[in-house]
Every structure is written in structure tokens, then in C-alpha cells.
Design an enzyme around this catalytic site. Structure first.
Site, PDB file in Angstrom:
ATOM      1  N   SER A  90      34.905  44.639  49.441  1.00 23.39           N
ATOM      2  CA  SER A  90      33.922  44.683  50.353  1.00 23.39           C
ATOM      3  C   SER A  90      34.123  43.500  51.346  1.00 23.39           C
ATOM      4  CB  SER A  90      32.607  44.690  49.903  1.00 23.39           C
ATOM      5  OG  SER A  90      32.384  45.604  48.960  1.00 23.39           O
TER       6      SER A  90
ATOM      7  N   GLU B  78      36.104  53.447  51.447  1.00 20.41           N
ATOM      8  CA  GLU B  78      35.746  53.200  52.829  1.00 20.41           C
ATOM      9  C   GLU B  78      34.514  52.377  52.767  1.00 20.41           C
ATOM     10  OE1 GLU B  78      38.243  53.939  53.704  1.00 20.41           O
ATOM     11  OE2 GLU B  78      38.899  55.950  53.895  1.00 20.41           O
TER      12      GLU B  78
HETATM   13  C1  LIG Z   1      40.231  55.382  43.362  1.00 20.42           C
HETATM   14  C2  LIG Z   1      40.064  54.136  44.701  1.00 20.42           C
HETATM   15  C3  LIG Z   1      41.005  54.452  45.594  1.00 20.42           C
HETATM   16  C4  LIG Z   1      40.859  53.401  46.642  1.00 20.42           C
HETATM   17  N1  LIG Z   1      41.927  53.355  47.779  1.00 20.42           N
HETATM   18  C5  LIG Z   1      41.891  52.228  48.508  1.00 20.42           C
HETATM   19  C6  LIG Z   1      42.785  52.429  49.860  1.00 20.42           C
HETATM   20  O1  LIG Z   1      43.861  53.313  49.818  1.00 20.42           O
HETATM   21  N2  LIG Z   1      42.699  51.144  50.293  1.00 20.42           N
HETATM   22  C7  LIG Z   1      41.992  50.059  49.972  1.00 20.42           C
HETATM   23  O2  LIG Z   1      42.323  48.903  50.999  1.00 20.42           O
HETATM   24  N3  LIG Z   1      41.093  50.135  49.219  1.00 20.42           N
HETATM   25  C8  LIG Z   1      41.005  51.232  48.371  1.00 20.42           C
HETATM   26  N4  LIG Z   1      40.107  51.205  47.225  1.00 20.42           N
HETATM   27  C9  LIG Z   1      39.117  50.183  46.984  1.00 20.42           C
HETATM   28  C10 LIG Z   1      37.637  50.376  47.707  1.00 20.42           C
HETATM   29  O3  LIG Z   1      38.011  50.212  49.266  1.00 20.42           O
HETATM   30  C11 LIG Z   1      36.774  49.136  46.960  1.00 20.42           C
HETATM   31  O4  LIG Z   1      36.929  49.498  45.663  1.00 20.42           O
HETATM   32  C12 LIG Z   1      35.619  49.205  47.777  1.00 20.42           C
HETATM   33  O5  LIG Z   1      35.735  48.700  49.024  1.00 20.42           O
HETATM   34  C13 LIG Z   1      34.783  48.246  46.993  1.00 20.42           C
HETATM   35  O6  LIG Z   1      35.163  46.925  46.683  1.00 20.42           O
HETATM   36  P1  LIG Z   1      35.219  46.119  45.282  1.00 20.42           P
HETATM   37  O7  LIG Z   1      35.696  47.374  44.125  1.00 20.42           O
HETATM   38  O8  LIG Z   1      36.238  45.095  45.414  1.00 20.42           O
HETATM   39  O9  LIG Z   1      33.728  45.812  44.854  1.00 20.42           O
HETATM   40  P2  LIG Z   1      33.110  44.487  45.526  1.00 20.42           P
HETATM   41  O10 LIG Z   1      33.132  44.307  46.872  1.00 20.42           O
HETATM   42  O11 LIG Z   1      33.357  43.456  44.302  1.00 20.42           O
HETATM   43  O12 LIG Z   1      31.567  45.172  45.164  1.00 20.42           O
HETATM   44  C14 LIG Z   1      31.020  45.012  43.743  1.00 20.42           C
HETATM   45  C15 LIG Z   1      29.628  45.754  43.947  1.00 20.42           C
HETATM   46  O13 LIG Z   1      28.721  44.617  44.787  1.00 20.42           O
HETATM   47  C16 LIG Z   1      28.223  45.380  46.027  1.00 20.42           C
HETATM   48  N5  LIG Z   1      28.267  44.282  47.017  1.00 20.42           N
HETATM   49  C17 LIG Z   1      29.168  43.530  47.535  1.00 20.42           C
HETATM   50  N6  LIG Z   1      28.841  42.975  48.473  1.00 20.42           N
HETATM   51  C18 LIG Z   1      27.740  43.004  48.717  1.00 20.42           C
HETATM   52  C19 LIG Z   1      26.704  42.599  49.910  1.00 20.42           C
HETATM   53  N7  LIG Z   1      26.965  41.567  50.674  1.00 20.42           N
HETATM   54  N8  LIG Z   1      25.363  42.945  49.689  1.00 20.42           N
HETATM   55  C20 LIG Z   1      25.084  43.847  48.569  1.00 20.42           C
HETATM   56  N9  LIG Z   1      25.741  44.502  47.693  1.00 20.42           N
HETATM   57  C21 LIG Z   1      27.071  44.231  47.857  1.00 20.42           C
HETATM   58  C22 LIG Z   1      29.073  46.551  46.321  1.00 20.42           C
HETATM   59  O14 LIG Z   1      28.463  47.364  46.813  1.00 20.42           O
HETATM   60  C23 LIG Z   1      29.353  46.834  44.983  1.00 20.42           C
HETATM   61  O15 LIG Z   1      28.157  47.600  44.196  1.00 20.42           O
HETATM   62  C24 LIG Z   1      40.158  52.153  46.532  1.00 20.42           C
HETATM   63  C25 LIG Z   1      39.200  52.153  45.427  1.00 20.42           C
HETATM   64  C26 LIG Z   1      39.384  53.293  44.513  1.00 20.42           C
HETATM   65  C27 LIG Z   1      38.212  53.123  43.421  1.00 20.42           C
END
Ligand SMILES: Cc1cc2nc3c(=O)[nH]c(=O)nc-3n(C[C@H](O)[C@H](O)[C@H](O)COP(=O)(O)OP(=O)(O)OC[C@H]3O[C@@H](n4cnc5c(N)ncnc54)[C@H](O)[C@@H]3O)c2cc1C
Length: 397
Positions: free
Chosen positions: A136, A377
Site C-alpha cells: 500500500s 490494485e
Molecule cells: C496474487 C497477487 C498478485 C499481485 N500482483 C501484483 C503485481 O502484479 N504488481 C504489484 O506491484 N503488486 C502486486 N500485488 C501486490 C498487491 O498490490 C499488494 O498486496 C497490495 O497493494 C497490498 O499491499 P500489502 O500486501 O503490502 O499489504 P499492506 O500494505 O502491508 O497492508 C496490510 C493491511 O493493512 C491495511 N492498511 C495499510 N495501510 C493502511 C492505512 N493507511 N490505513 C488503513 N489500513 C491500511 C491494508 O488495507 C491491509 O489490510 C499482488 C498481490 C497478490 C496477492
């Protein structure tokens, strides 16, 4: 009403292509999806057929060999594909985002270099922002590009969750660079990394380790990407604009959000179709379960959610096509469609009773696919952040 998720006001071409894709899905995807999914096999024959249909070039301008269609046409095709199997829409998604970013932000030389090959599907795009420590919080990216004294850059760091990581040949990757700007996101640069398909050290200093094993979204490869002294040229910087990567990638993500909303609509339509059929076949207490009001009302709720999500998705796509800013509309569509998709698949699963838990029933796969749409996304929390920031600015007292 004959079926859900109809769209008024389509051109003849839009109607034709959506109908063609729907038939393709019914004939070529739904019958084989379960087997590809069970064995986690890349659906090469389906991808080849999509290339022949021109789907990889749907939104690429005709002057670069594409079909020059709108975001709405693209989103409606994606909705149909996801109705058949979500992973198939995932093959197109990152490709489409990279082609869109090139179209919007690439130099003329970059457009000439990549778009004609992307239009045929010969070159296939992937999109990389996430890292092991962040998803994120994009501005916290650590993968680093250092300026070389003789020109170009050397990149080091680790990327995570790269959809189509092994099967793509062109990755748009966001990394930290040293632009000396005051805001962290102005120190990010988007690079175009051309590479061969496959796993291992695919280029000097660039490794794509094996596939990440996932809950659902099978068949399609999701990987890490490791840079260790990878050399990039100046002409690999998107738009020849160091420090503009954050804005460029966010533009790509915005259309990507409409696309994820469309995928959620497709999965939800399928979950409804499975439920409405099963509810008329399964008998309890001497009558089909659809004749129990509790089940009939579930179907009514599900259909209403499908319609609402479809309308918001279409509205967000049309807004973008009209040239208007659509960050809030895309965020709302993505948020609502993915949450509703999750609820509708859960409702369909419950209507299937114990059979919903069997891998022989399609709803079991949908139950594993739908959660990804809550995350990809940008999570629902991030969508709410985008929506509320704009609301508070627009309604400021
Ligand atoms: C199968 C799969 C395919 C993917 N493909 C791609 C890709 O092609 N390219 C790419 O770049 N990424 C990709 N992703 C990554 C995806 O975009 C991220 O997993 C997603 O953006 C969430 O980031 P994170 O997993 O680091 O969660 P985090 O950012 O660590 O968040 C963890 C939790 O905290 C919450 N959170 C975070 N910040 C806040 C805030 N400020 N306020 C409130 N709540 C918050 C989130 O909503 C979530 O519930 C993929 C992920 C998966 C699972």
C-alpha cells in the site's frame, strides 16, 4: 430482463466483441478452467486464442497496430473473461496497464519500440511496484537505481508479487532514484525492463525466482523479481522522465482499478449463475430450494449487488473515456465491486450447501479467487482513503 450485467448504449463493435468473447468463454474457457486450475498450469492454448482475437491490442491505438478501443470495451471484455476464469483476465491485466502507461507517458521511440509488438501479444507486459516490505505504501519503495558515471543506471533490490513475472517480456518497474526532490514520491522512477520469459537469472543482474504458491488465482504465474547490479539504459526510463514514476504508475493503477472492478463483476455474475441454477435443481422438504423464500431472497440480493457493481464499473470506465478525472469513481467501483463479489460468492457457496465445499463444484474455485480482488490494485482501505480524501476536499467547510 434476460440476463444480468447488460450495458446500454454500446456501439455495434462493442456489442459484437463482447458477444464474441462471451461465446469464447462459454466454449473454450469454462469447460477447461477446472483442469488448468487443479494442475496450476499456464493456460497457453487460451492465451494463444486471445492473441488471435486481438485482445492484447484492444486499447492500443490503431496507428501502433492495435484496435484503438475504449476503456469501456476493454472492461466489458474483461468482465466476460473473468466470468469464465479470473486467471485469464489476470493474463491481460498487467499487459494492459503497461500498454496504457506507454501510450500515455512513453516517448515516441518507446511507443514505436514496444506498442506494435504488444498489440499482437508477442511482447507481454507486467507491472511491478510491490516489495516484500510494502504494498500500500508505494512511496516507501526501497529498490534503488544508482546513476552510473558513464550514463544509465544500476538497479539493486527486491520486488514482490509480480503477476505474470515469468511469462512476461516487458516489466514496468517503479524504483527509487536520486532526484533530490523534497517529497519521497518525486524520487521514484519507472523503468521499462525487457527480458526473456522463464525463471532463474534471465539477464545479468535480474532473477525471477519460481512461482509463488497461492490460495487461488492459479495457472497464472506470480513471482518475485530480484535486481542485483542490473544495468538499465537512459532510454529505458519511461517517458525519459526520471522522478515522474509515481505519477505514471498511479495513472496506470487508476485504469487498473476499473479493470479489477470488471473482474469482480465477472466472478460475481458467475457465482450468481451457479446459484440460480443449483437452487432450482436441489430439492429439500419436497420442493426446490429456490421455492424457500430465504433462498429466493438470497438470489434477489445477489442479483442486486451484481447490477449495482456493474453500473458503477461502467460509469467509472465511461468517465475515464470522456477524459474526466475518475480517481474517485474508479476507487468506488473497485471497492464496491470487490466487496460485493466477495459477498455474492459467499452467498452462492452457502446455497450450494455441502457441495460448495467440494472441489468438483465451480463455486469452490470462485471462493478462493474472490479474496484477491479485495487486495489487488489497492485494498478496500486504500480505496476508502482515496475516496474520503477527495470528498473532504470537495465538501470542505
Ligand atoms: C496474487 C497477487 C498478485 C499481485 N500482483 C501484483 C503485481 O502484479 N504488481 C504489484 O506491484 N503488486 C502486486 N500485488 C501486490 C498487491 O498490490 C499488494 O498486496 C497490495 O497493494 C497490498 O499491499 P500489502 O500486501 O503490502 O499489504 P499492506 O500494505 O502491508 O497492508 C496490510 C493491511 O493493512 C491495511 N492498511 C495499510 N495501510 C493502511 C492505512 N493507511 N490505513 C488503513 N489500513 C491500511 C491494508 O488495507 C491491509 O489490510 C499482488 C498481490 C497478490 C496477492
Amino acid at each position: 430482463m434476460t440476463r444480468l450485467a447488460q450495458t446500454l448504449g454500446l456501439t455495434e463493435f462493442q456489442t459484437d466483441i463482447v458477444t464474441t468473447v462471451r461465446r469464447f468463454v462459454d466454449k473454450e474457457i469454462i469447460p477447461v478452467a477446472a483442469e488448468f486450475e487443479r494442475t496450476d498450469t499456464y493456460p497457453q492454448p487460451i492465451v494463444d486464442a486471445m492473441r488471435e482475437m486481438g485482445l492484447f491490442g484492444l486499447m492500443i491505438p490503431e496507428s501502433y497496430g492495435g484496435l484503438g478501443e475504449s476503456l469501456l470495451t476493454y472492461a466489458l471484455c474483461v468482465e466476460e473473461l473473468a466470468r469464465g476464469w479470473m486467471s485469464i483476465s489476470g493474463v491481460l491485466n498487467t499487459h494492459f496497464i503497461v500498454a496504457y502507461m506507454l501510450r500515455q507517458h512513453g516517448t515516441e521511440a518507446q511507443k514505436q519500440r514496444f506498442l506494435p509488438r504488444m498489440a499482437t501479444g508477442e511482447t507481454r507486459g507486467a507491472f511491478s511496484m510491490s516489495e516484500p516490505e510494502l504494498g500500500s505504501d508505494v512511496a516507501a519503495i526501497r529498490t534503488h537505481a544508482t546513476r552510473d558515471p558513464d550514463g544509465g543506471y544500476t538497479i539493486a533490490g527486491q520486488k514482490m508479487w509480480l503477476t505474470n513475472g515469468g511469462s512476461s517480456t516487458l516489466v514496468a518497474v517503479l524504483v527509487r532514484s536520486d532526484e533530490g526532490a523534497d517529497k519521497p514520491h518525486r524520487n521514484l522512477t519507472a523503468f521499462l525492463v525487457e527480458k526473456p520469459t522463464g525463471f532463474g537469472e534471465v539477464l545479468p543482474g535480474l532473477t525471477i525466482p519460481g512461482k509463488i504458491d497461492k490460495l487461488g488465482y492459479k495457472g497464472i504465474d506470480t513471482t518475485e523479481m530480484i535486481f542485483d547490479g542490473y544495468r538499465a539504459g537512459d532510454d529505458d526510463v519511461l517517458g525519459a522522465a526520471p522522478g515522474r514514476g509515481f505519477v505514471q504508475m498511479m495513472d496506470g493503477i487508476e485504469v487498473g482499478r476499473v479493470n479489477v472492478a470488471a473482474r469482480a463483476c465477472g466472478v460475481a455474475v458467475r457465482a450468481f449463475e451457479l446459484a440460480v441454477r443449483y437452487a432450482q435443481q436441489r430439492q429439500t422438504f419436497g420442493k426446490p430450494i429456490a421455492d424457500h423464500q430465504a433462498i429466493a431472497f438470497q438470489l434477489a440480493e445477489m442479483a442486486t449487488k451484481v447490477e449495482a457493481a456493474h453500473l458503477m464499473m461502467v460509469n467509472a470506465a465511461r468517465l475515464k473515456d470522456s477524459g474526466e478525472r475518475n480517481d474517485v469513481a474508479a476507487g468506488m467501483a473497485k471497492y464496491l465491486a470487490s466487496e460485493y463479489c466477495s459477498e455474492v460468492t459467499q452467498q452462492s457457496f452457502r446455497i450450494h450447501g455441502g457441495y460448495g465445499y467440494s472441489t468438483e463444484y465451480e463455486i469452490e474455485r470462485l471462493m478462493r479467487d474472490a479474496p484477491f480482488l479485495l487486495i489487488g490494485e489497492g485494498t478496500s482501505e486504500i480505496q476508502k482513503q482515496i475516496i474520503s480524501r477527495r470528498l473532504l476536499a470537495d465538501y470542505r467547510i
